[in-house]
Design an enzyme around this catalytic site. Structure first.
Site, PDB file in Angstrom:
ATOM      1  N   GLY A  11       0.834  -1.217   0.000  1.00  0.00           N
ATOM      2  CA  GLY A  11       0.000   0.000   0.000  1.00  0.00           C
ATOM      3  C   GLY A  11       0.858   1.253   0.000  1.00  0.00           C
ATOM      4  O   GLY A  11       1.915   1.284   0.625  1.00  0.00           O
ATOM      5  N   ARG A  72       1.069  -4.887  -6.047  1.00  0.00           N
ATOM      6  CA  ARG A  72       1.250  -6.179  -5.393  1.00  0.00           C
ATOM      7  C   ARG A  72       1.590  -7.150  -6.531  1.00  0.00           C
ATOM      8  O   ARG A  72       1.173  -6.956  -7.666  1.00  0.00           O
ATOM      9  CB  ARG A  72      -0.014  -6.581  -4.658  1.00  0.00           C
ATOM     10  CG  ARG A  72      -0.414  -5.475  -3.665  1.00  0.00           C
ATOM     11  CD  ARG A  72      -1.365  -5.901  -2.593  1.00  0.00           C
ATOM     12  NE  ARG A  72      -1.948  -4.731  -1.961  1.00  0.00           N
ATOM     13  CZ  ARG A  72      -1.518  -4.202  -0.812  1.00  0.00           C
ATOM     14  NH1 ARG A  72      -0.503  -4.726  -0.157  1.00  0.00           N
ATOM     15  NH2 ARG A  72      -2.104  -3.132  -0.303  1.00  0.00           N
ATOM     16  N   ASP A 103       5.416  -5.484   5.863  1.00  0.00           N
ATOM     17  CA  ASP A 103       5.980  -6.801   6.177  1.00  0.00           C
ATOM     18  C   ASP A 103       6.068  -7.714   4.946  1.00  0.00           C
ATOM     19  O   ASP A 103       7.048  -8.439   4.777  1.00  0.00           O
ATOM     20  CB  ASP A 103       5.115  -7.502   7.236  1.00  0.00           C
ATOM     21  CG  ASP A 103       5.460  -7.040   8.645  1.00  0.00           C
ATOM     22  OD1 ASP A 103       6.556  -6.473   8.839  1.00  0.00           O
ATOM     23  OD2 ASP A 103       4.633  -7.254   9.558  1.00  0.00           O
ATOM     24  N   THR A 125       3.996   2.289   5.774  1.00  0.00           N
ATOM     25  CA  THR A 125       2.581   1.897   5.853  1.00  0.00           C
ATOM     26  C   THR A 125       1.860   2.825   6.823  1.00  0.00           C
ATOM     27  O   THR A 125       2.411   3.167   7.881  1.00  0.00           O
ATOM     28  CB  THR A 125       2.393   0.429   6.298  1.00  0.00           C
ATOM     29  OG1 THR A 125       1.021   0.221   6.643  1.00  0.00           O
ATOM     30  CG2 THR A 125       3.232   0.055   7.509  1.00  0.00           C
ATOM     31  N   ASP A 127      -0.539   1.958   8.534  1.00  0.00           N
ATOM     32  CA  ASP A 127      -1.160   1.140   9.584  1.00  0.00           C
ATOM     33  C   ASP A 127      -0.345   1.054  10.881  1.00  0.00           C
ATOM     34  O   ASP A 127      -0.881   0.624  11.903  1.00  0.00           O
ATOM     35  CB  ASP A 127      -1.401  -0.286   9.069  1.00  0.00           C
ATOM     36  CG  ASP A 127      -2.247  -0.323   7.806  1.00  0.00           C
ATOM     37  OD1 ASP A 127      -3.003   0.638   7.579  1.00  0.00           O
ATOM     38  OD2 ASP A 127      -2.140  -1.303   7.049  1.00  0.00           O
ATOM     39  N   ASP A 129       1.745  -1.094  11.629  1.00  0.00           N
ATOM     40  CA  ASP A 129       1.664  -2.488  12.089  1.00  0.00           C
ATOM     41  C   ASP A 129       2.957  -3.276  11.866  1.00  0.00           C
ATOM     42  O   ASP A 129       2.914  -4.471  11.599  1.00  0.00           O
ATOM     43  CB  ASP A 129       0.479  -3.195  11.396  1.00  0.00           C
ATOM     44  CG  ASP A 129       0.622  -3.205   9.885  1.00  0.00           C
ATOM     45  OD1 ASP A 129       1.488  -2.499   9.355  1.00  0.00           O
ATOM     46  OD2 ASP A 129      -0.151  -3.922   9.226  1.00  0.00           O
ATOM     47  N   ARG A 171      -6.107  -1.895   8.553  1.00  0.00           N
ATOM     48  CA  ARG A 171      -6.124  -3.357   8.356  1.00  0.00           C
ATOM     49  C   ARG A 171      -6.425  -4.054   9.671  1.00  0.00           C
ATOM     50  O   ARG A 171      -7.356  -3.697  10.343  1.00  0.00           O
ATOM     51  CB  ARG A 171      -4.781  -3.830   7.813  1.00  0.00           C
ATOM     52  CG  ARG A 171      -4.550  -3.383   6.414  1.00  0.00           C
ATOM     53  CD  ARG A 171      -4.520  -4.589   5.479  1.00  0.00           C
ATOM     54  NE  ARG A 171      -3.592  -4.334   4.428  1.00  0.00           N
ATOM     55  CZ  ARG A 171      -2.678  -5.186   4.043  1.00  0.00           C
ATOM     56  NH1 ARG A 171      -2.576  -6.356   4.596  1.00  0.00           N
ATOM     57  NH2 ARG A 171      -1.886  -4.866   3.064  1.00  0.00           N
TER      58      ARG A 171
HETATM   59  P1  ATP Z   1       0.988  -3.083   3.247  1.00  0.00           P
HETATM   60  O1  ATP Z   1       1.089  -3.335   4.723  1.00  0.00           O
HETATM   61  O2  ATP Z   1       0.915  -1.667   2.916  1.00  0.00           O
HETATM   62  O3  ATP Z   1      -0.045  -3.904   2.551  1.00  0.00           O
HETATM   63  P2  ATP Z   1       2.957  -5.004   2.457  1.00  0.00           P
HETATM   64  O4  ATP Z   1       4.349  -4.851   1.976  1.00  0.00           O
HETATM   65  O5  ATP Z   1       2.781  -5.818   3.698  1.00  0.00           O
HETATM   66  O6  ATP Z   1       2.394  -3.559   2.609  1.00  0.00           O
HETATM   67  P3  ATP Z   1       1.887  -7.080   0.743  1.00  0.00           P
HETATM   68  O7  ATP Z   1       0.824  -7.040  -0.290  1.00  0.00           O
HETATM   69  O8  ATP Z   1       1.796  -8.065   1.828  1.00  0.00           O
HETATM   70  O9  ATP Z   1       2.033  -5.587   1.284  1.00  0.00           O
HETATM   71  O10 ATP Z   1       3.297  -7.345   0.003  1.00  0.00           O
HETATM   72  C1  ATP Z   1       3.698  -6.576  -1.124  1.00  0.00           C
HETATM   73  C2  ATP Z   1       4.347  -7.478  -2.151  1.00  0.00           C
HETATM   74  O11 ATP Z   1       5.520  -8.093  -1.576  1.00  0.00           O
HETATM   75  C3  ATP Z   1       3.498  -8.655  -2.607  1.00  0.00           C
HETATM   76  O12 ATP Z   1       2.608  -8.319  -3.645  1.00  0.00           O
HETATM   77  C4  ATP Z   1       4.549  -9.629  -3.089  1.00  0.00           C
HETATM   78  O13 ATP Z   1       5.009  -9.298  -4.386  1.00  0.00           O
HETATM   79  C5  ATP Z   1       5.696  -9.399  -2.114  1.00  0.00           C
HETATM   80  N1  ATP Z   1       5.626 -10.415  -1.043  1.00  0.00           N
HETATM   81  C6  ATP Z   1       4.747 -10.477  -0.020  1.00  0.00           C
HETATM   82  N2  ATP Z   1       4.961 -11.569   0.728  1.00  0.00           N
HETATM   83  C7  ATP Z   1       6.001 -12.225   0.164  1.00  0.00           C
HETATM   84  C8  ATP Z   1       6.710 -13.428   0.464  1.00  0.00           C
HETATM   85  N3  ATP Z   1       6.383 -14.163   1.522  1.00  0.00           N
HETATM   86  N4  ATP Z   1       7.725 -13.776  -0.341  1.00  0.00           N
HETATM   87  C9  ATP Z   1       8.061 -13.024  -1.396  1.00  0.00           C
HETATM   88  N5  ATP Z   1       7.440 -11.890  -1.732  1.00  0.00           N
HETATM   89  C10 ATP Z   1       6.425 -11.485  -0.980  1.00  0.00           C
END
Ligand code: ATP
Length: 325
Positions: A11, A72, A103, A125, A127, A129, A171
């Site tokens: 995000g 994503r 994360d 983020t 959030d 979190d 979230r």
């Molecule tokens: P937000 O908290 O804002 O959603 P985020 O980084 O946690 O941020 P995610 O959608 O969980 O958002 O992860 C972003 C991208 O990181 C995913 O679309 C994917 O490409 C990659 N990603 C997430 N988890 C993994 C994983 N376990 N291994 C490899 N790549 C990952």
């Protein structure tokens, strides 16, 4: 290390541009080449990679969103996708990568680190979190945006003597809701971490506060609890008091970053580059006890976060609640 890349993933959050700008300018001033990668891991796999100059990040620190866009990417969750990502980095000479995101994005960075690309995560983020850090890029702007919006809803809620349920983002985390609960003087605050939701208690509280002469009743509800519209209908039916739900939604993710988000994001972006220059990899930048610091990504991802019980207790004790939780 000669060339570094920077991407934003997950995000978007206000202040990401300040972090990108800091990575670019700190990188250039450390004698590195800097490449911008568009649309997160998606753009990496599609080789949407451009050289960044100091000028390319002019006039960006004050802007919300992310100039590199974000996405994503399901493919990057697979070992094949990660392998291809590492090969593309090598093809473009990228030996260090700064990943600004949450994360999930750090989990991707960790995989790239295992494949020989030096990676550093920067927490972005709204959030809040991410367990290893007390600050994430965008939270300060988002919480101020939500606070101002709730002030406005409160004005009209008072004029019409309504009950208002205002749903804020976050979230599965309740930080935005708890902070707004304190900042807006909400009568009730619902967060997923302290989910002892008892609608009858809530209804009794609304009725008691109305009897005591209160003109409005503000309930800040966290996204992680949700169902604000249905809750409003049930409350109205049970109390006879007009009740409206307002879901603030994506407006909380936009807007010009606050001073804090600009400054902290700049510090974190610069620290990420300094870590790469020092030969570090598989680290995530954080802020704790007044200091910017770094943690091993594996350890950071294993940490658990919970809202401060003291802050939650204060939040509840300051609300004029007739039937304290
Ligand atoms: P937000 O908290 O804002 O959603 P985020 O980084 O946690 O941020 P995610 O959608 O969980 O958002 O992860 C972003 C991208 O990181 C995913 O679309 C994917 O490409 C990659 N990603 C997430 N988890 C993994 C994983 N376990 N291994 C490899 N790549 C990952």
């Amino acid at each position: 290390i000669k060339t570094i890349g920077v991407l934003t993933s997950g995000g978007d959050a206000p202040g990401m541009n300040a972090a990108i700008r800091a990575v670019v300018r700190r990188g250039l001033s450390s004698g590195l080449n800097v490449k911008g990668i568009y649309k997160g891991y998606n753009g990496l796999l599609n080789e949407e990679i451009v050289d960044m100059t100091a000028r390319d990040v002019s006039d960006t620190i004050e802007r919300g969103g992310t100039i590199l866009y974000t996405a994503r990417c399901a493919e990057f969750r697979t070992p094949e996708g990660q392998q291809r990502g590492a090969e593309i980095c090598k093809k473009h000479g990228i030996d260090g990568l700064v990943v600004i995101g949450g994360d999930g994005s750090f989990a991707g960075a960790q995989k790239l680190a295992n494949l020989g690309i030096n990676t550093i995560g920067v927490p972005g983020t709204i959030d809040l979190d991410i367990a290893c850090t007390e600050y994430t890029i965008g939270f300060d702007t988002a919480v101020n945006t939500a606070m101002e919006a709730i002030d406005k809803v409160r004005d009209t809620s008072t004029s019409h003597e309504r009950c208002s349920i205002i749903e804020v983002m976050g979230r599965n985390a309740g930080y935005l809701a708890m902070w707004c609960g304190i900042a807006n003087g909400a009568e009730d605050v619902l967060i997923p971490e302290k989910y002892d939701y008892d609608e009858q208690k809530l209804i009794n509280n609304i009725i008691a506060s109305r009897k005591a002469g209160k003109k409005h009743h503000i309930i800040v509800n966290a996204e992680g609890i949700g169902h604000s519209e249905a809750m409003a209908r049930r409350i109205e039916a049970a109390t006879g008091i007009e009740t409206r739900a307002t879901i603030l939604g994506h407006m909380q993710r936009g807007g010009n970053p606050t001073c804090k988000d600009r400054v902290y994001a700049s510090m974190m972006g610069a620290l990420a580059v300094d870590l790469l220059v020092a030969g570090k990899s598989c680290r995530v930048v954080g802020y704790r006890h007044g200091e910017f610091m770094d943690f091993d990504i594996n350890e950071a991802l294993a940490m658990q976060k919970d809202v401060s019980p003291y802050m939650w207790e204060v939040c509840n004790s300051l609300s004029h609640n007739y039937n304290k939780k």
